[in-house]
Design a protein around this motif. Structure first.
Motif, PDB file in Angstrom:
ATOM      1  N   ASP A  91      31.818  75.002  71.320  1.00  0.00           N
ATOM      2  CA  ASP A  91      30.719  75.521  70.519  1.00  0.00           C
ATOM      3  C   ASP A  91      29.634  76.227  71.515  1.00  0.00           C
ATOM      4  O   ASP A  91      28.775  76.675  70.961  1.00  0.00           O
ATOM      5  N   VAL A  92      29.864  75.961  72.761  1.00  0.00           N
ATOM      6  CA  VAL A  92      28.830  76.563  73.761  1.00  0.00           C
ATOM      7  C   VAL A  92      28.930  78.195  73.580  1.00  0.00           C
ATOM      8  O   VAL A  92      30.032  78.854  73.635  1.00  0.00           O
ATOM      9  N   PRO A  93      27.792  78.983  73.355  1.00  0.00           N
ATOM     10  CA  PRO A  93      27.660  80.169  73.210  1.00  0.00           C
ATOM     11  C   PRO A  93      28.599  81.299  74.651  1.00  0.00           C
ATOM     12  O   PRO A  93      28.551  80.706  75.662  1.00  0.00           O
ATOM     13  N   GLN A  94      29.299  81.958  74.414  1.00  0.00           N
ATOM     14  CA  GLN A  94      30.130  82.884  75.149  1.00  0.00           C
ATOM     15  C   GLN A  94      29.202  83.433  76.334  1.00  0.00           C
ATOM     16  O   GLN A  94      29.362  83.600  77.668  1.00  0.00           O
ATOM     17  N   SER A  95      27.916  83.367  75.937  1.00  0.00           N
ATOM     18  CA  SER A  95      26.842  84.102  76.922  1.00  0.00           C
ATOM     19  C   SER A  95      26.732  83.125  78.182  1.00  0.00           C
ATOM     20  O   SER A  95      26.020  83.639  79.258  1.00  0.00           O
ATOM     21  N   GLU A  96      26.982  82.026  77.983  1.00  0.00           N
ATOM     22  CA  GLU A  96      26.960  81.070  79.201  1.00  0.00           C
ATOM     23  C   GLU A  96      27.899  81.208  80.359  1.00  0.00           C
ATOM     24  O   GLU A  96      27.955  80.847  81.441  1.00  0.00           O
ATOM     25  N   PHE A  97      29.041  82.008  79.779  1.00  0.00           N
ATOM     26  CA  PHE A  97      30.027  82.176  80.863  1.00  0.00           C
ATOM     27  C   PHE A  97      30.131  83.639  80.979  1.00  0.00           C
ATOM     28  O   PHE A  97      30.765  84.518  80.618  1.00  0.00           O
ATOM     29  N   LYS A  98      29.132  83.906  81.928  1.00  0.00           N
ATOM     30  CA  LYS A  98      28.980  85.205  82.324  1.00  0.00           C
ATOM     31  C   LYS A  98      29.836  85.690  83.400  1.00  0.00           C
ATOM     32  O   LYS A  98      30.624  84.997  84.096  1.00  0.00           O
ATOM     33  N   SER A  99      30.242  86.865  83.428  1.00  0.00           N
ATOM     34  CA  SER A  99      31.661  87.681  84.098  1.00  0.00           C
ATOM     35  C   SER A  99      31.142  87.381  85.667  1.00  0.00           C
ATOM     36  O   SER A  99      30.064  87.423  86.235  1.00  0.00           O
ATOM     37  N   PRO A 100      32.267  86.909  86.280  1.00  0.00           N
ATOM     38  CA  PRO A 100      33.720  86.850  85.924  1.00  0.00           C
ATOM     39  C   PRO A 100      34.267  85.721  85.406  1.00  0.00           C
ATOM     40  O   PRO A 100      35.441  85.658  85.254  1.00  0.00           O
ATOM     41  N   TYR A 101      33.229  84.844  84.984  1.00  0.00           N
ATOM     42  CA  TYR A 101      33.801  83.449  84.383  1.00  0.00           C
ATOM     43  C   TYR A 101      33.970  83.670  82.905  1.00  0.00           C
ATOM     44  O   TYR A 101      33.321  84.341  81.983  1.00  0.00           O
ATOM     45  N   PHE A 102      35.311  83.154  82.459  1.00  0.00           N
ATOM     46  CA  PHE A 102      35.685  83.488  81.008  1.00  0.00           C
ATOM     47  C   PHE A 102      36.572  82.066  80.581  1.00  0.00           C
ATOM     48  O   PHE A 102      37.411  81.713  80.982  1.00  0.00           O
ATOM     49  N   LEU A 103      35.639  81.262  79.550  1.00  0.00           N
ATOM     50  CA  LEU A 103      36.265  80.384  78.834  1.00  0.00           C
ATOM     51  C   LEU A 103      37.431  80.793  77.937  1.00  0.00           C
ATOM     52  O   LEU A 103      37.090  81.197  76.735  1.00  0.00           O
ATOM     53  N   GLN A 104      38.768  80.454  78.258  1.00  0.00           N
ATOM     54  CA  GLN A 104      39.567  81.038  77.375  1.00  0.00           C
ATOM     55  C   GLN A 104      40.490  80.140  76.309  1.00  0.00           C
ATOM     56  O   GLN A 104      40.846  79.089  76.925  1.00  0.00           O
ATOM     57  N   THR A 105      40.289  80.469  75.034  1.00  0.00           N
ATOM     58  CA  THR A 105      40.979  79.808  74.015  1.00  0.00           C
ATOM     59  C   THR A 105      41.956  80.442  73.165  1.00  0.00           C
ATOM     60  O   THR A 105      41.850  81.678  73.450  1.00  0.00           O
ATOM     61  N   ALA A 106      42.663  79.772  72.510  1.00  0.00           N
ATOM     62  CA  ALA A 106      43.768  80.718  71.429  1.00  0.00           C
ATOM     63  C   ALA A 106      42.805  81.475  70.470  1.00  0.00           C
ATOM     64  O   ALA A 106      43.489  82.244  69.924  1.00  0.00           O
ATOM     65  N   PHE A 107      41.419  81.135  70.324  1.00  0.00           N
ATOM     66  CA  PHE A 107      40.850  81.883  69.376  1.00  0.00           C
ATOM     67  C   PHE A 107      40.287  83.208  69.966  1.00  0.00           C
ATOM     68  O   PHE A 107      39.851  84.018  68.924  1.00  0.00           O
ATOM     69  N   ASN A 108      40.074  83.275  71.281  1.00  0.00           N
ATOM     70  CA  ASN A 108      39.403  84.273  71.674  1.00  0.00           C
ATOM     71  C   ASN A 108      40.181  85.082  72.541  1.00  0.00           C
ATOM     72  O   ASN A 108      39.923  86.256  73.139  1.00  0.00           O
ATOM     73  N   ASP A 109      41.507  84.738  72.692  1.00  0.00           N
ATOM     74  CA  ASP A 109      42.311  85.608  73.649  1.00  0.00           C
ATOM     75  C   ASP A 109      43.917  85.180  72.958  1.00  0.00           C
ATOM     76  O   ASP A 109      44.499  84.110  73.516  1.00  0.00           O
ATOM     77  N   ARG A 110      44.418  86.094  72.175  1.00  0.00           N
ATOM     78  CA  ARG A 110      45.342  85.657  71.285  1.00  0.00           C
ATOM     79  C   ARG A 110      46.827  85.920  71.722  1.00  0.00           C
ATOM     80  O   ARG A 110      47.522  85.401  71.140  1.00  0.00           O
ATOM     81  N   GLU A 111      46.957  86.638  72.940  1.00  0.00           N
ATOM     82  CA  GLU A 111      48.504  86.942  73.027  1.00  0.00           C
ATOM     83  C   GLU A 111      49.199  85.810  73.668  1.00  0.00           C
ATOM     84  O   GLU A 111      50.406  85.963  73.978  1.00  0.00           O
ATOM     85  N   TYR A 112      48.866  84.628  73.941  1.00  0.00           N
ATOM     86  CA  TYR A 112      49.565  83.797  74.764  1.00  0.00           C
ATOM     87  C   TYR A 112      48.949  82.521  73.986  1.00  0.00           C
ATOM     88  O   TYR A 112      47.759  82.106  74.572  1.00  0.00           O
TER      89      TYR A 112
END
Length: 310
Positions: A91-112
């Motif tokens: 639930d943490v806003p994605q804006s908290e993870f500024k580039s190059p940092y990325f919190l990857q989940t099945a919801f926001n990165d779907r190919e794997y």
């Protein structure tokens, strides 16, 4: 040498090659560790800001206790949260993870599909070899595991595990490239599964179904484990819910990390006699052939170069 894409200031000579426990730790592996430590520092900052409890787990817990840092032949980092804190993290806003940092989940990165999360550095390469795609974030990462209820009733546990495996098969196949399937009949089978799934259920609903299955017994037991994984891990990588609340900080390389105070019992579940080193010939084999790590090269650049060389 290129500059590592991190903000953490490293101790002098941290990147130098050295021998630890009769194992040669290369400067490249040290650079991978530096990227992962930097990821953990940023992850910790976000967790503290949003009052999210986590601790290092699995191989990183072993390293923290036995080596006061990385296991010398390890190349990744693991943390874990219970389901409540994992949801707070999502639930943490994605804006908290500024580039190059990325919190990857099945919801926001779907190919794997993975049922847990990964915290990535997008300016590095940390490719899992069965998913080489520019359309999926393949930066070096730390695994962010979620622990769910581990029911003691063997019959209920077996039924739950079977349902989880079946649901994960559909999720793994939802966006898979059929060219990776070997044999005409297998391609036809999995194409049929894809068409069926796409017609009757959305990917997000499949993920929710999977999460409902693995968290089914969260209110029925105090034991929690890696229900996101197969039976080997489910039956070994468990602890009590309260272990994830009673934490202490211990040294890890040049920082400190939170670990369960009850780490000794937990590590015995996982590894047995965890203070004994594996034979020299077995060290460094855990991820052999499964990962491509390049701390100085962005993954999209690496993949393009690899494709151009074909």
């Amino acid at each position: 040498m290129n500059q590592l894409p991190i903000t953490t200031v490293l101790p002098d000579s941290f990147l130098d090659e050295e021998c630890r426990c009769d194992y040669n730790v290369s400067s490249k592996l040290k650079a991978i560790w530096a990227v992962e430590i930097d990821l953990l520092i940023h992850f910790d900052e976000v967790c503290k800001k949003y009052n999210i409890n986590y601790c290092v787990y699995a191989g990183s817990l072993l390293g923290a206790i036995r080596h006061k840092g990385f296991v010398p032949w390890d190349d990744d980092m693991d943390v874990c949260l219970d389901r409540e804190n994992f949801q707070k993290l999502l639930d943490v806003p994605q804006s908290e993870f500024k580039s190059p940092y990325f919190l990857q989940t099945a919801f926001n990165d779907r190919e794997y599909f993975t049922a847990y999360a990964r915290f990535r550095n997008s300016k590095t390469t940390g490719i899992i070899t069965n998913n080489i795609s520019e359309n999926y974030n393949n930066g070096i990462y730390i695994d962010v595991f979620v622990l769910d209820g581990y029911i003691e009733d063997e019959e209920l546990f077996a039924k739950q595990s079977k349902e989880r495996s079946k649901c994960q098969l559909h999720l793994n196949n939802y966006y898979s490239k059929l060219i990776e399937r070997k044999g005409v009949l297998r391609k036809i089978k999995y194409k049929g599964i894809q068409l069926f799934d796409h017609c009757i259920i959305s990917y997000d609903n499949l993920i929710q179904k999977h999460n409902n299955i693995i968290s089914r017994y969260n209110d029925c037991t105090n034991r929690v484990t890696l229900m996101t994984h197969g039976g080997f891990f489910q039956k070994r990588y468990w602890c009590d819910k309260n272990d994830l609340k009673d934490l202490v900080d211990v040294p890890f390389e040049f920082i400190k990390v939170p670990v369960p105070r009850n780490y000794d019992e937990i590590l015995h579940h996982m590894y047995g006699d965890y203070m004994t080193f594996p034979p020299i010939e077995e060290r460094g084999k855990w991820h052999d052939g499964q990962l491509i790590m390049e701390p100085y090269i962005p993954y999209d650049e690496y993949i393009r170069s690899m494709n151009d060389a074909k």
